[in-house]
Design an enzyme around this catalytic site. Structure first.
Site, PDB file in Angstrom:
ATOM      1  N   HIS A  62       0.835  -1.207   0.000  1.00 59.60           N
ATOM      2  CA  HIS A  62       0.000   0.000   0.000  1.00 59.60           C
ATOM      3  C   HIS A  62       0.868   1.255   0.000  1.00 59.60           C
ATOM      4  O   HIS A  62       2.015   1.196  -0.405  1.00 59.60           O
ATOM      5  CB  HIS A  62      -0.987  -0.033   1.166  1.00 59.60           C
ATOM      6  CG  HIS A  62      -1.777  -1.310   1.192  1.00 59.60           C
ATOM      7  ND1 HIS A  62      -2.870  -1.518   0.399  1.00 59.60           N
ATOM      8  CD2 HIS A  62      -1.575  -2.459   1.883  1.00 59.60           C
ATOM      9  CE1 HIS A  62      -3.341  -2.745   0.617  1.00 59.60           C
ATOM     10  NE2 HIS A  62      -2.557  -3.338   1.493  1.00 59.60           N
ATOM     11  N   GLU A  71      -2.255   0.242   7.862  1.00 63.61           N
ATOM     12  CA  GLU A  71      -1.408  -0.777   7.258  1.00 63.61           C
ATOM     13  C   GLU A  71      -0.230  -0.187   6.504  1.00 63.61           C
ATOM     14  O   GLU A  71       0.903  -0.673   6.610  1.00 63.61           O
ATOM     15  CB  GLU A  71      -2.227  -1.670   6.330  1.00 63.61           C
ATOM     16  CG  GLU A  71      -1.406  -2.796   5.721  1.00 63.61           C
ATOM     17  CD  GLU A  71      -2.205  -3.698   4.803  1.00 63.61           C
ATOM     18  OE1 GLU A  71      -1.632  -4.692   4.318  1.00 63.61           O
ATOM     19  OE2 GLU A  71      -3.400  -3.411   4.561  1.00 63.61           O
ATOM     20  N   HIS A  83       2.948  -7.169   4.238  1.00 62.17           N
ATOM     21  CA  HIS A  83       1.570  -6.703   4.441  1.00 62.17           C
ATOM     22  C   HIS A  83       1.095  -6.979   5.854  1.00 62.17           C
ATOM     23  O   HIS A  83       1.727  -7.729   6.616  1.00 62.17           O
ATOM     24  CB  HIS A  83       0.632  -7.390   3.438  1.00 62.17           C
ATOM     25  CG  HIS A  83       0.759  -6.863   2.054  1.00 62.17           C
ATOM     26  ND1 HIS A  83      -0.029  -5.853   1.565  1.00 62.17           N
ATOM     27  CD2 HIS A  83       1.613  -7.190   1.050  1.00 62.17           C
ATOM     28  CE1 HIS A  83       0.318  -5.585   0.326  1.00 62.17           C
ATOM     29  NE2 HIS A  83       1.320  -6.390  -0.019  1.00 62.17           N
ATOM     30  N   GLU A 123       2.000 -11.931   5.225  1.00 66.26           N
ATOM     31  CA  GLU A 123       0.952 -11.294   6.035  1.00 66.26           C
ATOM     32  C   GLU A 123       1.382 -11.449   7.489  1.00 66.26           C
ATOM     33  O   GLU A 123       1.254 -12.515   8.085  1.00 66.26           O
ATOM     34  CB  GLU A 123      -0.397 -11.973   5.798  1.00 66.26           C
ATOM     35  CG  GLU A 123      -0.970 -11.765   4.409  1.00 66.26           C
ATOM     36  CD  GLU A 123      -1.569 -10.374   4.234  1.00 66.26           C
ATOM     37  OE1 GLU A 123      -1.460  -9.551   5.175  1.00 66.26           O
ATOM     38  OE2 GLU A 123      -2.148 -10.118   3.165  1.00 66.26           O
TER      39      GLU A 123
END
Length: 629
Positions: free
Chosen positions: A444, A458, A520, A583
């Site tokens: 992101h 995030e 992430h 993740e």
């Protein structure tokens, strides 16, 4: 990344089961030895792929009998082999989620405990049958030596309105009732074909009604439930009607002049990101009336336009909102804290893009506007000071279930929403031209915040972890390039998903990198899922992913080991070198979120990834340019 937005758009398959079918449409299936069988909808139904487990039955998701039950209830299921979470979306809609290896399960954001954890066998996931049936408002009951699945009225929610009250009832099937003659001060409805899990007598502290009495009759196979609403003096009731999907709505007006109930404490400011409100269950305390600080939905105007369907939700005051798109072309937005000033609506617009529009007070603090789309239409959501504009386009796109959030009013804003796009074939693998170069991709950034919860964002967390990882790798002799080193978009603000993700891939492919690591933070629609997962796609990725994940697990991060999973994520699919996407934890889970607040924990994650890179690649080799020199 969260399951439902840009970082790594998935192409996971879904089992989308049919809409409500007639009771007699179920076909009998052959029974396994000692497997459970039920009388359901005037048909005998046997579960062939089931085994007894701790007072329940473990039944395969693809068992013909279970699929028939889910189809009859209009339930959509999303799961594929290799994934941990099983998501069931009911017709209301409610989301019920199970996790492989975890006894806990969720009904919206209400958690409960199953007698055993779901497990995978021969490529199919096995779920606790009785637990699932009860979550779907079906109660297994014994009748003359046979088991019957009895549909239930599962909840009766009393919601205060400006001029009275609204009684909303939920069940396994659409509720159709007959109003019976009744004495003054009482309203009696007869619901044929359903039982009830509601308490026998419920006292209600409300301006329009004082008591709800429930009486069951009929037989186990053909139940009958009578509900009596005791009104307070001077209150009156409209005729009840079937509402949004599985609801029965009864509008009550007025009440004793001067009747007052204690004012509730003021609610906290509306959250920009939150999970959908849970559907109340039978026997819960009556929700308190909405505080005066709630926003008011004053109107919903909808009309077809050129090539699209437009709806304007008028809102007075400040509120948060969250929208959800389901796998079966249903779409809805919840506005909260808010009360509905207009009457509930359930209509069929004459539009090419939308087949139904429903407006209702979902709970004491939430208003829901729901649409059924004609296909995979693009949907734009635009907040403003005066409300929310929804535009459903003619154009079609590949979509997965997803969601978005924002706020309405003085601080109107919306979290970035990705466009839809199709996967293109990955480039052929090639040897790195710079064997010392590692590309790190902080997920992101810029206009794309990623997941947000309780003040954590995030895009900020991924940049923090990636910067720590970069420093460690540089100290060990690697060359490192970041796809972004600040809070910026890689391709540019407002870019499509494909352009943004391809720009990240290009940094690695064009640079001839040896390895690619995307960082992430996960998120979900409720707080249940937790853990650390490492994703890969290409065969060459697996040893690399396994090495990194072993280090993450051995680092004692305090998160659940969610394993190494093959998934079609764009950045690992389209890179030419070994690539992984990590993740690190779930921002939506309270325990994981507490870890994400710790700089020491973020450092521990970065060091574990760096150690995994070392285990896989050894010490950095001299670059091709150095060898030539």
């Amino acid at each position: 990344m969260h399951w439902i937005h840009r970082c790594a758009v998935r192409t996971g398959s879904a089992i989308v089961l049919g809409a409500l079918a007639p009771f007699w449409a179920l076909a009998a299936t052959p029974a396994a030895k000692n497997a459970p069988s039920f009388w359901f909808g005037h048909q005998h139904l046997s579960f062939a792929r089931a085994s007894a487990q701790k007072g329940d039955w473990a039944v395969a998701l693809h068992d013909t009998a279970l699929q028939s039950v889910l189809s009859k209830l209009g339930v959509s299921v999303a799961w594929q082999n290799g994934e941990r979470y099983v998501l069931l979306t009911t017709a209301e809609p409610r989301i019920i989620s199970f996790a492989v290896g975890d006894q806990r399960y969720d009904m919206e954001d209400v958690s409960a405990q199953a007698p055993f954890a779901p497990f995978v066998r021969n490529g199919d996931v096995y779920l606790p049958l009785y637990t699932l049936l009860r979550a779907l408002y079906l109660e297994p009951k014994s009748d003359r030596g046979q088991m019957v699945l009895q549909p239930q009225i599962a909840s009766a929610d009393v919601q205060s309105t400006r001029d009275g009250s609204l009684l909303v009832m939920h069940a396994a099937f659409p509720l159709h009732a007959r109003r019976l003659p009744s004495p003054n001060g009482r309203v009696i409805y007869d619901f044929a074909g359903v039982g009830s899990t509601l308490e026998r007598v419920r006292k209600v502290r409300d301006a329009s009604l004082s008591e709800i009495d429930v009486q069951m009759g009929g037989t186990t196979r053909d139940p009958d439930t009578k509900v009596t609403i005791v009104l307070v003096p001077h209150a009156r009731a409209d005729d009840g009607k079937s509402g949004d999907h599985l609801d029965f709505l009864l509008v009550l007006h007025g009440g004793t002049p001067g009747f007052n109930y204690p004012a509730p404490p003021s609610p906290p400011p509306p959250a920009i990101e939150s999970s959908p409100s849970p559907e109340p269950s039978g026997g819960e305390a009556t929700p308190e009336p909405t505080a005066p600080s709630s926003a008011v939905v004053t109107g919903v105007e909808a009309q077809p336009a050129a090539g699209e369907f437009d709806a304007q939700i008028s809102v007075s005051g400040n509120a948060g909102y969250e929208w959800h798109r389901l796998l079966d072309n249903r779409w809805y937005v919840d506005i909260h804290p808010a009360i509905l000033q207009i009457a509930p609506r359930d209509e069929t617009p004459s539009a090419a893009q939308v087949t139904s529009l429903r407006v209702r007070q979902l709970s004491a603090t939430t208003v829901r506007v729901a649409l059924t789309l004609t296909g995979q239409n693009e949907v734009d959501v635009t907040p403003s000071q005066s409300g929310l504009a929804i535009s459903v386009k003619d154009s079609q796109a590949d979509v997965v279930a997803r969601s978005g959030t924002g706020s309405i009013g003085a601080l109107a804003s919306a979290a970035p929403v990705p466009s839809n796009w199709k996967f293109t074939p990955p480039p052929a693998s090639s040897a790195p031209t710079d064997p010392r170069l590692i590309v790190i991709d902080p997920g992101h950034g810029g206009s794309d915040t990623g997941a947000q919860n309780s003040g954590l964002v995030e895009k900020t967390l991924t940049l923090d972890i990636s910067s720590r990882l970069r420093s460690i790798l540089l100290s060990r002799g690697w060359e490192v390039r970041m796809t972004r080193s600040s809070d910026t978009d890689v391709y540019g603000p407002g870019a499509s998903d494909r352009d943004e993700l391809q720009a990240r891939v290009d940094v690695a492919n064009n640079g001839g990198a040896r390895l690619f690591v995307s960082v992430h933070v996960n998120s979900f629609v409720n707080g249940r899922p937790n853990g650390t997962t490492t994703y890969y796609y290409k065969a060459v990725d697996l040893p690399f992913a396994s090495a990194i994940h072993r280090r993450l697990v051995s680092a004692a991060l305090g998160t659940k080991d969610d394993g190494v999973i093959k998934e079609t994520l764009y950045v690992v699919h389209h890179t030419t070198m070994p690539a992984v996407l990590v993740e690190t934890a779930f921002l939506s889970n309270p325990d994981d979120r507490a870890l994400l607040r710790s700089p020491d924990w973020l450092e521990k994650v970065a060091r574990a990834i760096a150690d995994g890179i070392g285990d896989y690649a050894g010490a950095p080799r001299a670059s091709s340019q150095s060898e030539q020199r």
